[in-house]
Structures are given as structure tokens and as C-alpha cells.
Design a protein around this motif. Structure first.
Motif, PDB file in Angstrom:
ATOM      1  N   GLN A 153      -6.901  10.298   4.590  1.00  0.00           N
ATOM      2  CA  GLN A 153      -5.826   9.302   4.733  1.00  0.00           C
ATOM      3  C   GLN A 153      -4.670   9.579   3.779  1.00  0.00           C
ATOM      4  OE1 GLN A 153      -6.720   6.681   7.125  1.00  0.00           O
ATOM      5  NE2 GLN A 153      -8.296   8.246   7.341  1.00  0.00           N
ATOM      6  N   LYS A 154      -4.974  10.200   2.639  1.00  0.00           N
ATOM      7  CA  LYS A 154      -3.938  10.372   1.600  1.00  0.00           C
ATOM      8  C   LYS A 154      -3.147  11.661   1.778  1.00  0.00           C
ATOM      9  CE  LYS A 154      -6.408   7.719  -1.976  1.00  0.00           C
ATOM     10  NZ  LYS A 154      -7.058   7.785  -3.326  1.00  0.00           N
ATOM     11  N   LEU A 155      -3.806  12.711   2.291  1.00  0.00           N
ATOM     12  CA  LEU A 155      -3.094  13.996   2.439  1.00  0.00           C
ATOM     13  C   LEU A 155      -1.822  13.868   3.288  1.00  0.00           C
ATOM     14  CD1 LEU A 155      -5.960  16.621   2.878  1.00  0.00           C
ATOM     15  CD2 LEU A 155      -4.326  16.504   0.992  1.00  0.00           C
TER      16      LEU A 155
ATOM     17  N   LEU B 255       4.548  11.158  -7.605  1.00  0.00           N
ATOM     18  CA  LEU B 255       3.378  10.649  -8.331  1.00  0.00           C
ATOM     19  C   LEU B 255       2.103  10.860  -7.538  1.00  0.00           C
ATOM     20  CD1 LEU B 255       2.960   7.500 -10.482  1.00  0.00           C
ATOM     21  CD2 LEU B 255       1.209   8.095  -8.833  1.00  0.00           C
ATOM     22  N   ASN B 256       2.056  10.297  -6.328  1.00  0.00           N
ATOM     23  CA  ASN B 256       0.797  10.364  -5.575  1.00  0.00           C
ATOM     24  C   ASN B 256       0.477  11.784  -5.111  1.00  0.00           C
ATOM     25  OD1 ASN B 256       1.868   7.253  -4.517  1.00  0.00           O
ATOM     26  ND2 ASN B 256      -0.114   7.464  -5.514  1.00  0.00           N
ATOM     27  N   GLY B 257       1.497  12.558  -4.787  1.00  0.00           N
ATOM     28  CA  GLY B 257       1.264  13.960  -4.413  1.00  0.00           C
ATOM     29  C   GLY B 257       0.678  14.727  -5.581  1.00  0.00           C
ATOM     30  N   SER B 258       1.210  14.491  -6.768  1.00  0.00           N
ATOM     31  CA  SER B 258       0.677  15.154  -7.965  1.00  0.00           C
ATOM     32  C   SER B 258      -0.754  14.706  -8.233  1.00  0.00           C
ATOM     33  CB  SER B 258       1.549  14.826  -9.183  1.00  0.00           C
ATOM     34  OG  SER B 258       2.860  15.317  -8.991  1.00  0.00           O
ATOM     35  N   HIS B 259      -0.993  13.418  -8.086  1.00  0.00           N
ATOM     36  CA  HIS B 259      -2.351  12.891  -8.294  1.00  0.00           C
ATOM     37  C   HIS B 259      -3.342  13.593  -7.375  1.00  0.00           C
ATOM     38  CE1 HIS B 259      -2.356   8.667 -10.369  1.00  0.00           C
ATOM     39  NE2 HIS B 259      -2.397   9.646 -11.227  1.00  0.00           N
ATOM     40  N   THR B 260      -2.967  13.729  -6.119  1.00  0.00           N
ATOM     41  CA  THR B 260      -3.903  14.323  -5.141  1.00  0.00           C
ATOM     42  C   THR B 260      -4.133  15.795  -5.453  1.00  0.00           C
ATOM     43  OG1 THR B 260      -3.471  12.690  -3.430  1.00  0.00           O
ATOM     44  CG2 THR B 260      -4.098  14.890  -2.660  1.00  0.00           C
TER      45      THR B 260
ATOM     46  N   VAL C  74       5.061   0.154  -4.618  1.00  0.00           N
ATOM     47  CA  VAL C  74       4.318  -0.435  -5.738  1.00  0.00           C
ATOM     48  C   VAL C  74       3.851   0.679  -6.670  1.00  0.00           C
ATOM     49  CG1 VAL C  74       3.501  -2.468  -4.490  1.00  0.00           C
ATOM     50  CG2 VAL C  74       2.154  -0.375  -4.424  1.00  0.00           C
ATOM     51  N   ASP C  75       3.827   0.408  -7.946  1.00  0.00           N
ATOM     52  CA  ASP C  75       3.431   1.469  -8.875  1.00  0.00           C
ATOM     53  C   ASP C  75       2.908   0.881 -10.179  1.00  0.00           C
ATOM     54  OD1 ASP C  75       5.143   4.413 -10.335  1.00  0.00           O
ATOM     55  OD2 ASP C  75       3.019   3.857 -10.165  1.00  0.00           O
ATOM     56  N   SER C  76       1.720   1.270 -10.544  1.00  0.00           N
ATOM     57  CA  SER C  76       1.165   1.132 -11.886  1.00  0.00           C
ATOM     58  C   SER C  76      -0.197   1.814 -11.846  1.00  0.00           C
ATOM     59  CB  SER C  76       0.996  -0.330 -12.319  1.00  0.00           C
ATOM     60  OG  SER C  76       0.649  -0.353 -13.702  1.00  0.00           O
ATOM     61  N   ILE C  77      -0.438   2.676 -12.776  1.00  0.00           N
ATOM     62  CA  ILE C  77      -1.718   3.401 -12.787  1.00  0.00           C
ATOM     63  C   ILE C  77      -2.812   2.441 -13.237  1.00  0.00           C
ATOM     64  CG2 ILE C  77      -2.984   5.278 -13.924  1.00  0.00           C
ATOM     65  CD1 ILE C  77      -0.289   6.831 -13.857  1.00  0.00           C
TER      66      ILE C  77
ATOM     67  N   PRO D 275       0.536  11.371   4.011  1.00  0.00           N
ATOM     68  CA  PRO D 275       1.780  10.863   3.391  1.00  0.00           C
ATOM     69  C   PRO D 275       2.139  11.558   2.085  1.00  0.00           C
ATOM     70  CG  PRO D 275      -0.015   9.275   3.078  1.00  0.00           C
ATOM     71  CD  PRO D 275      -0.555  10.364   3.935  1.00  0.00           C
ATOM     72  N   ARG D 276       1.130  12.077   1.340  1.00  0.00           N
ATOM     73  CA  ARG D 276       1.402  12.580  -0.011  1.00  0.00           C
ATOM     74  C   ARG D 276       1.711  14.077  -0.052  1.00  0.00           C
ATOM     75  NH1 ARG D 276      -3.012   9.733  -3.974  1.00  0.00           N
ATOM     76  NH2 ARG D 276      -2.762   7.597  -3.220  1.00  0.00           N
ATOM     77  N   ILE D 277       1.124  14.841   0.837  1.00  0.00           N
ATOM     78  CA  ILE D 277       1.232  16.310   0.800  1.00  0.00           C
ATOM     79  C   ILE D 277       1.807  16.863   2.103  1.00  0.00           C
ATOM     80  CG2 ILE D 277      -0.108  18.451   0.640  1.00  0.00           C
ATOM     81  CD1 ILE D 277      -0.009  16.983  -2.045  1.00  0.00           C
TER      82      ILE D 277
ATOM     83  N   ASP E  64       0.837  -1.212   0.000  1.00  0.00           N
ATOM     84  CA  ASP E  64       0.000   0.000   0.000  1.00  0.00           C
ATOM     85  C   ASP E  64       0.868   1.257   0.000  1.00  0.00           C
ATOM     86  OD1 ASP E  64      -2.247  -1.949   1.710  1.00  0.00           O
ATOM     87  OD2 ASP E  64      -2.931  -0.639   0.078  1.00  0.00           O
ATOM     88  N   ASN E  65       0.236   2.367  -0.390  1.00  0.00           N
ATOM     89  CA  ASN E  65       0.951   3.644  -0.518  1.00  0.00           C
ATOM     90  C   ASN E  65       1.097   4.328   0.836  1.00  0.00           C
ATOM     91  OD1 ASN E  65       1.274   3.585  -3.369  1.00  0.00           O
ATOM     92  ND2 ASN E  65      -0.886   4.128  -3.587  1.00  0.00           N
ATOM     93  N   LEU E  66       1.929   3.759   1.670  1.00  0.00           N
ATOM     94  CA  LEU E  66       2.189   4.320   3.002  1.00  0.00           C
ATOM     95  C   LEU E  66       3.703   4.458   3.174  1.00  0.00           C
ATOM     96  CD1 LEU E  66       0.020   2.135   5.429  1.00  0.00           C
ATOM     97  CD2 LEU E  66      -0.364   4.541   4.869  1.00  0.00           C
TER      98      LEU E  66
ATOM     99  N   ALA F 159      10.018   9.043  -3.229  1.00  0.00           N
ATOM    100  CA  ALA F 159       9.851   9.716  -4.525  1.00  0.00           C
ATOM    101  C   ALA F 159       8.468   9.425  -5.089  1.00  0.00           C
ATOM    102  CB  ALA F 159      10.929   9.243  -5.487  1.00  0.00           C
ATOM    103  N   LYS F 160       8.046   8.172  -5.014  1.00  0.00           N
ATOM    104  CA  LYS F 160       6.766   7.818  -5.629  1.00  0.00           C
ATOM    105  C   LYS F 160       5.595   8.445  -4.888  1.00  0.00           C
ATOM    106  CE  LYS F 160       3.203   4.935  -6.692  1.00  0.00           C
ATOM    107  NZ  LYS F 160       2.019   4.452  -5.965  1.00  0.00           N
ATOM    108  N   LEU F 161       5.623   8.353  -3.571  1.00  0.00           N
ATOM    109  CA  LEU F 161       4.520   8.906  -2.777  1.00  0.00           C
ATOM    110  C   LEU F 161       4.390  10.409  -2.999  1.00  0.00           C
ATOM    111  CD1 LEU F 161       4.549   7.339   0.801  1.00  0.00           C
ATOM    112  CD2 LEU F 161       2.602   7.552  -0.735  1.00  0.00           C
TER     113      LEU F 161
END
Ligand code: CS2
Length: 487
Positions: free
Chosen positions: A373-375, A292-297, A222-225, A377-379, A183-185, A287-289
Motif C-alpha cells: 500500500q505504501k510503495l 519524508l515517507n519515501g525516505s522512510h520506506t 499530516v506530519d509528526s513522527i 504513493p511514496r516511491i 492519512d498518507n495518501l 513533498a511530505k509523501l
């Protein structure tokens, strides 16, 4: 239409990849908790590609819903994976040998998790499934955790289930099992290890110590859209294969799986299908969190306010692309160290290319789920680092402001906020009659989301000033307002 099954595989056209299909008789060696689309499109394919000995079949365990079990049991648990890119590919995945539902199949689930043949227990249960506090520790007051502490033999959470299974494995001295969070943690393996040992410690310190000493919880990235499946995908799959599939999955061609080289027992040779087994996952994960995930959010909440629906639409919108580039280069990339393993600038450029994949219909509304939950770790981790380093937090704060407005507008339009705190967020907006400044202050006061940032005046003031700008976005002034956020 004829249903996908082992019996109908011979009907498939030659362009469908079936090279790695394993016979139904493959032995189960992996139990996976949370078999959502990401697991089925990512880890399951990595595993299928390397399981030449036929001992790494996956027992997929749904913790709540019976939908996947109902969908796949009519088709021998086979399903279609559509790889959507300039060179599309379609494959049949046979890695899942069974789908169990915890409530319906509890005895079978425990038998699989405690079997001496099971050497991997992996998870994709999303951030909320870990029942964590803002600081990454297990929330012992979480309703599911309270339930499992009171009913340890009848757990409903992944944490309680892992503790119960490991207790039995301690009793049978079968500690050669590795627990792998996917998971993205941040530090997902360490975080899960801490949660399970703290849970066990509430009732059985010997178990907690045994887990700490004997069971490995490697960190991973883990990574794949992998957009959620929809009717369009189902039709597209049937057009390619000529077979009915109740639940195909889709993803981009790019995949990455980085796993810490720390295992309690045997494992599949995942490196043969491209996984990276290394001692330093942190470089890749941070880097990924953040990138990628920061940009996604950021795109999810700002894009929604600008009436954009998909990642592709957002990243090809000039003003939004400028905002994202500025966010990346002025605030996110400076917080990610370059290393021999990864060049953050090139990594970001590659991600922007991936976001521009016109074949992928990745809904911003899906990425917007679980914002509470996402803010963090990502932002918010990046906000903390930037404050400490005296770097800009303006566009990170604009993302937080956009989330606040997203919550207010969802509540005021009686739209369900898909978030474990969804009800709480709705109530908070109502308590403050939707008054934006007051709602923002009340949300920023919530340490379950903002932790120490709740007390940070610079952060709060920046969020408020950005909130005034995002609140003024309408269909006529999107470019101006996005530009104003970057001033
Ligand atoms: C996305 C992730 O839905 C989301 O929150 O940011 O699922 C993202 O697509 C994956 O992490 C990509 O590897």
C-alpha cells in the motif's frame, strides 16, 4: 500504582502540561475513525488546544479492536502524551470523550456520526482502510466493500460506514458535516470523496449526488513522527507523571497539519494551535509523501537488510546516510517543485535532522508494514515522474528491490508479512520456491501494486539489476553494496 483519571489529575507534578484539559462534560463535535497512536498524538492535541467552547470533544471509533476502549475506559479516556526531544515535554490529553468499537457499539456510533452536534468526521485508517485500486479508485471487489454493499445497514468498512451515516444525514437534512481524511495518501480528501460517492452510487444515485453536492472532503497533509507505544514508554510515562496509564503515546516535538480550506459546516479553530488552513495542500502533501515517507520506506527495507533496527541507526550509518542523500538529491527532490510555501531542499534537510532525533526509537520494522500500500504513493509515483522526465530511477528501484527481498526472506523464515496482501505475498514466494528472479517478475507483474509500471522494461530491468546487489548484502559488505547501488 494510582491510575490516571480526572480524580487523580491533582497528583500530577507541575512539569506535566495540563493547561488545555477539558472537563469530562465537553460536548462531542467530532467523530474520529481509527484512533491509533498518530491520531491521539497529533489531531487530538491540536483539537484540545483550541476547544475553548467545549464543543469539540472527540468520539473515537475503533473499527475492529476493542483494546483502546478497554485501556482508556478505566481512566476517563485520558492519556499521556510524551514529546521526546532535546527538551522533552509531557502532557495529558483529554480530547477523547469516549472510545467506541463498531461491532460492540454500532447504534452509538451511528448516533454520534449522524448527530446534528457532530460537524467533523475524521479518519486515520491507514492506506489499506480505503480499499482502493492501484489507480486510487474504490475497489468494488474488496471483500469488505462487497460485504457492505450486500449489508449497507451493517457496514464493516470506513467507506460503508460513512455512506450509511451520510444517508441518514441526508434524510435528516443535516449536511453540515465535513469528512477529513488524515492519512498518507495523495489527494486524500478527493480520494475518499470518490470512494464514498462510488460506493453510494451502487445503490442510491440520489445519495451519491447529494454527497457530491453537499459534503466537503478537504485534502490534508499530516506530519509528526509517532512511533508505536511500547512497555518502555509506559514506564517512562509513569516515572514522569507518577500515575498509571494503560496506553500513553509518544511523538517528536515537530508536528504539521495542513488542511484544505473546504468545510461543509462549523470546525474547530485549528489554526490557533498551528494548523495551516489553505487552498493549496498539494504542495505540502507531495513533498511530505515523497521526501519524508519515501525516505522512510527506503530506510525501512534497506536498513532491515543491513541489520539496522531504527530510523536513527539507519540515518546515522555513514553508507546508509550517503545512499539516502543520493536518493533524495538525485531522484526525489527533482520530482518536487519549489514554491513560495515550501523549499524542497530545506524541507529535506529539516527531515534528516528529525530522523536524527536520538530520543525517538522508530522501528524500521513498523515502517515496513503494508508495503504493497505504501510503495505506490511514496516511491512508484516518483518512479513514473522520473521516467517521464528522463531522470534516474536507480535508487527508487533499489528500494523496490529491497522490498522484494524483504518479502522473500519473511516468507522463507515464516515471518508474518504485515500487509493486506500478506497472504498473497507468502503464497507467491512459495509458488516460485523463493527463486528471487521469478518472485521479482511475479511481483512486478502485479498491477495492484505496480500499475502501468508492470509493463515498463526500463523499470523492471533496473529493479532486477539492483536486486542482484541488495541480495548480496551481508554483515561484512554493507557499505560496499550500498555504494554499488548508487553507481
Ligand atoms: C511512517 C509514517 O510508518 C510509516 O509508514 O513513514 O507513519 C511517518 O512516521 C509519518 O507519516 C510521519 O508524519
Amino acid at each position: 500504582m494510582t491510575r490516571l483519571s480526572y480524580r487523580t489529575l491533582s497528583n500530577l507534578p507541575d512539569n506535566v502540561i495540563t493547561a488545555d484539559i477539558a472537563p469530562a462534560s465537553v460536548q462531542v463535535g467530532i467523530v474520529h475513525l481509527g484512533p491509533g497512536a498518530f491520531h491521539r498524538a497529533h489531531q487530538a492535541m491540536y483539537t484540545q488546544q483550541v476547544d475553548k467552547d467545549g464543543c469539540w470533544g472527540i468520539s473515537a471509533v475503533s473499527l475492529r479492536s476493542g483494546q483502546l476502549k478497554d485501556a482508556l475506559q478505566q481512566q476517563n479516556n485520558l492519556y499521556t502524551l510524551m514529546i521526546l526531544d532535546d527538551k522533552p515535554q509531557t502532557a495529558i490529553v483529554s480530547a477523547l470523550k469516549e472510545v467506541l468499537v463498531l461491532e460492540q457499539d454500532r447504534a452509538q456510533v451511528m448516533a454520534r456520526m449522524t448527530s446534528p452536534q457532530t460537524h467533523i468526521i475524521s479518519l486515520t485508517i491507514t492506506e489499506k482502510g480505503y480499499c482502493l485500486n492501484n489507480d486510487g479508485s474504490l475497489n468494488l471487489e474488496h471483500p469488505d466493500i462487497r460485504h457492505d454493499l450486500a449489508h449497507p445497514d451493517n457496514p464493516i468498512s470506513a467507506i460503508g460506514l460513512l455512506a450509511a451515516a451520510l444517508k441518514q444525514r441526508k434524510h435528516t437534512n443535516t449536511g453540515d458535516v465535513t469528512v477529513i481524511s488524515c492519512d498518507n495518501l495523495p489527494d486524500n480528501g478527493d480520494t475518499l470523496h470518490g470512494a464514498v460517492t462510488l460506493f453510494a452510487d451502487q445503490s442510491d444515485t440520489a445519495l451519491s449526488q447529494w454527497i457530491a453536492d453537499s459534503i466537503c472532503f478537504p485534502n490534508t497533509m499530516v506530519d509528526s513522527i509517532t512511533p508505536a507505544s511500547d512497555d518502555a514508554l509506559q514506564k517512562a510515562a509513569e516515572q514522569v507523571t507518577g500515575l498509571e496509564d494503560a496506553w500513553p503515546v509518544q511523538r517528536e516535538a515537530f508536528t504539521q497539519w495542513v488542511i484544505e480550506d473546504k468545510f461543509s459546516g462549523p470546525r474547530p479553530g485549528w489554526e490557533a494551535s498551528g494548523a495551516i488552513i489553505t487552498h493549496d495542500v498539494q504542495v505540502f502533501e507531495k513533498a511530505k509523501l515523497r521526501i519524508l515517507n519515501g525516505s522512510h520506506t527506503a530506510l525501512a527495507y534497506l536498513g532491515s537488510l543491513c541489520h539496522l533496527n531504527t530510523v536513527y541507526e539507519a540515518v546515522t550509518h555513514d553508507a546508509m546516510h550517503t545512499f539516502l542523500n543520493t536518493l533524495l538529491h538525485e531522484e526525489i527532490l527533482p520530482s518536487v517543485d519549489a514554491s513560495d510555501a515550501l523549499n524542497p531542499g530545506q524541507y529535506a534537510a529539516d527531515i534528516l535532522k528529525r530522523f536524527k532525533n536520538r530520543h525517538i526509537h522508530h522501528l524500521l520494522s513498523q515502517i515496513a508494514w503494508d508495503g504493497s500500500q505504501k510503495l505506490p504513493p511514496r516511491i512508484l509515483q516518483t518512479v513514473k515522474d522520473n521516467l517521464a522526465a528522463n531522470r534516474s530511477i536507480a535508487l527508487l528501484s533499489a528500494t523496490v528491490a529491497a522490498w522484494i527481498l524483504f518479502v522473500v526472506r519473511a516468507s522463507q523464515s515464516d515471518t508474518k508479512i504485515i500487509d493486506p496482501m500478506g497472504e498473497t505475498l507468502h503464497e507467491l514466494v512459495k509458488t516460485h520456491n523463493g527463486h528471487l528472479t521469478n518472485v521479482a517478475d511475479a511481483l512486478l507483474d502485479d498491477k495492484r501494486i505496480f500499475g502501468e509500471l508492470s509493463q515498463n522494461t526500463a523499470f523492471r530491468n533496473t529493479v532486477h539489476s539492483q536486486l542482484r546487489i541488495v541480495a548480496a548484502i551481508d554483515s561484512q559488505n554493507v557499505s560496499q553494496q550500498l555504494a554499488a547501488l548508487c553507481q
